[in-house]
Scaffold this motif. Structure first.
Motif, short mmCIF file in Angstrom:
data_model
loop_
_atom_site.label_atom_id
_atom_site.label_comp_id
_atom_site.label_asym_id
_atom_site.label_seq_id
_atom_site.Cartn_x
_atom_site.Cartn_y
_atom_site.Cartn_z
N MET A 54 -33.83 16.80 57.43
CA MET A 54 -32.39 16.77 57.20
C MET A 54 -31.72 18.12 56.72
O MET A 54 -30.96 18.69 57.67
N HIS B 33 -25.09 17.40 61.91
CA HIS B 33 -25.46 18.54 62.64
C HIS B 33 -24.42 18.71 63.85
O HIS B 33 -23.63 18.03 64.10
N GLU C 145 -32.57 18.14 66.53
CA GLU C 145 -32.03 17.09 65.67
C GLU C 145 -30.72 16.80 65.98
O GLU C 145 -30.51 15.52 66.14
N HIS D 172 -29.11 11.15 61.02
CA HIS D 172 -29.99 12.37 60.81
C HIS D 172 -31.49 11.98 61.30
O HIS D 172 -31.92 10.78 61.45
N THR D 173 -32.07 13.15 61.39
CA THR D 173 -33.68 13.14 61.96
C THR D 173 -34.15 14.00 60.56
O THR D 173 -33.71 15.00 60.28
ZN ZN Z 1 -30.09 16.53 59.37
#
Ligand code: ZN
Length: 470
Positions: free
Chosen positions: A1, A286, A300, A353-354
């Motif tokens: 994150m 992002h 990501e 998110h990743t």
């Molecule tokens: Zn993130």
């Protein structure tokens, strides 16, 4: 994150993105129908609805001739015949023939005839002339003799003549050409300069009705129509109608249509009226100069965007309003994401998110401190709903729905959650994160989680929206 494990070769990887991994459950693929095959669109369209099937070895054999048994089966599947094997009226087609059910029903409906000696000759090749008659009878195109049948196919943009000006009616037809003609016959979108005039108007008589890519529930849904909505009926395929609404066209079951003028259009039903009032904000984390985490050849920001775009396409034409904080690879500050959500009048905010940092599994955050975002209970419910669906979809380690003090949750004024799909720096998670198949499963899980949340909040029946992804 938040961690930015930006590997040195990051930009090189970006250049080759995306790299979807193949998956056995993905859409059918035939080794002998590649991206340059002239009939690939039509063949894969029919394969999606299991109208044409490949061999066990994954081949379609596009250049093989079509037998009469195969033709009966293919046409029967487009009309949703019960293909169960059974005895037939023909002495050379027993219950053991794979197409016996289709042959018998096609014969009963006068789509395909046998011979005077009581045979059907299931292994005999179909000629182009026979194909023209078959298609005319199956889809009621109006041609009853060879010449009028061929004429109808040409007029409707289903078949063109050969280069020498003839139709080649005595020549056997190959599987690729048969697939092209059948696809064009059932779906006007595949026709060549075909006439697509409306044959009449009808009104939707179900609370909500899925519009599908093809004439069976095997085809994916591309949108919803609501009770009382009127549509132009363009074309009929068995119990399915190809209809056109304001910004949507495709197949709907005729069981849920009534003739315009017969029914009184409803005032609109509760579900339709409700979803129109709801705006979903999807926030791919992002972007642009901020790549997020990177590892295992993945970045990501790209994963987040891919999943967000898939969520958007699932909600398209459902009546919900949906807006993404970014739809391309651009930088958007956290405050800009929140102000965008507020300006759009969002009712639900889902940030995608990743994760990174050496764990594994899926987690979903909500903000629970008093004072700022007041939607604590709703945010928690939304997080739990989405988390449950994501864990199921990926069979992932369940890291739970958790409290988190994150800007896009804290500063918002609507139920807001942030999902961490998996760990980009963990090989097992990364395999799914980088796969377009698993991204699609994650998107469906988020879609279903949002529906679960709305179903529990409103008590409305969202079944037609669930049906889209079943
Ligand atoms: Zn993130």
């Amino acid at each position: 994150m938040k961690r930015k494990i930006l590997v040195a070769f990051c930009l090189v990887l970006l250049a080759v993105w995306p790299m979807p991994m193949s998956h056995p459950q993905a859409a059918p693929y035939f080794y002998d129908v590649g991206t340059t095959h002239r009939a690939k669109n039509e063949i894969y369209y029919l394969a999606e609805g299991e109208i044409v099937l490949g061999s066990v070895s994954g081949h379609f054999y596009p250049a093989k001739y079509v037998t009469r048994a195969e033709a009966a089966a293919i046409i029967g599947r487009t009309l949703n015949f019960d293909g169960g094997q059974r005895d037939t009226r023909f002495k050379d087609v027993g219950k053991g023939n794979f197409a016996s059910g289709y042959i018998q029903e096609a014969a009963e409906r006068n789509i395909i005839n046998g011979y005077q000696d009581g045979t059907f000759r299931p292994d005999q090749f179909v000629t182009r002339g026979e194909m023209a008659l078959l298609i005319n009878r199956a889809y009621s195109l109006g041609g009853t003799t060879l010449s009028t049948a061929v004429q109808q196919l040409k007029i409707k943009g289903i078949a063109e003549g050969k280069a020498d000006g003839t139709f080649g009616e005595d020549e056997p037809i190959i599987r690729a050409d048969f697939a092209v003609f059948v696809a064009r016959a059932i779906n006007p979108q595949y026709r060549v300069n075909g006439q697509l005039t409306s044959t009449g108007q009808a009104v939707v008589n179900a609370s909500a009705l899925n519009v599908r890519r093809g004439p069976s529930t095997g085809y994916s849904a591309i949108g919803l129509l609501y009770k009382g909505q009127s549509v132009d009926v363009v074309h009929i395929v068995g119990n399915w109608a190809y209809v056109r609404a304001s910004d949507l066209e495709g197949f709907v079951s005729r069981s849920y249509l009534v003739d315009a003028g017969v029914s009184q259009p409803d005032e609109g039903d509760a579900l339709s009226n409700y979803v129109k009032t709801q705006t979903l904000i999807i926030d791919p984390g992002h972007g642009g100069s901020d790549p997020g985490a990177a590892a295992n050849g993945l970045v990501e920001k790209n994963i987040n965007l891919n999943v967000a775009l898939k969520v958007k396409s699932l909600f398209e034409n459902t009546g919900f309003n949906i807006a993404l904080t970014r739809e391309t690879d651009v930088f958007v500050p956290l405050s800009g994401r929140v102000s965008f959500a507020k300006e759009k009048g969002g009712n639900v905010f889902v940030s995608i998110h990743t994760n990174a940092g050496g764990g594994t599994g899926t987690e979903t955050y909500y903000y629970s401190a008093a004072g700022t975002n007041p939607y604590v209970e709703q945010s928690k419910k939304l997080a739990q709903c989405i988390q449950k669906r994501l864990v199921e979809a990926w069979n992932a380690v369940d890291r739970g729905a958790k409290r988190g003090n994150l800007h896009v949750l804290r500063e918002n004024n609507m139920p807001a959650v942030l999902v961490e799909l998996g760990f980009i720096d963990r090989a097992e998670d990364a395999e799914k994160l980088g796969s377009s198949y698993w991204q699609e499963q994650a998107a469906k899980a988020i879609y279903l989680g949002i529906l679960d949340y709305y179903a529990s909040e409103t008590g409305l029946d969202f079944q037609p929206l669930y049906d889209r992804v079943q």
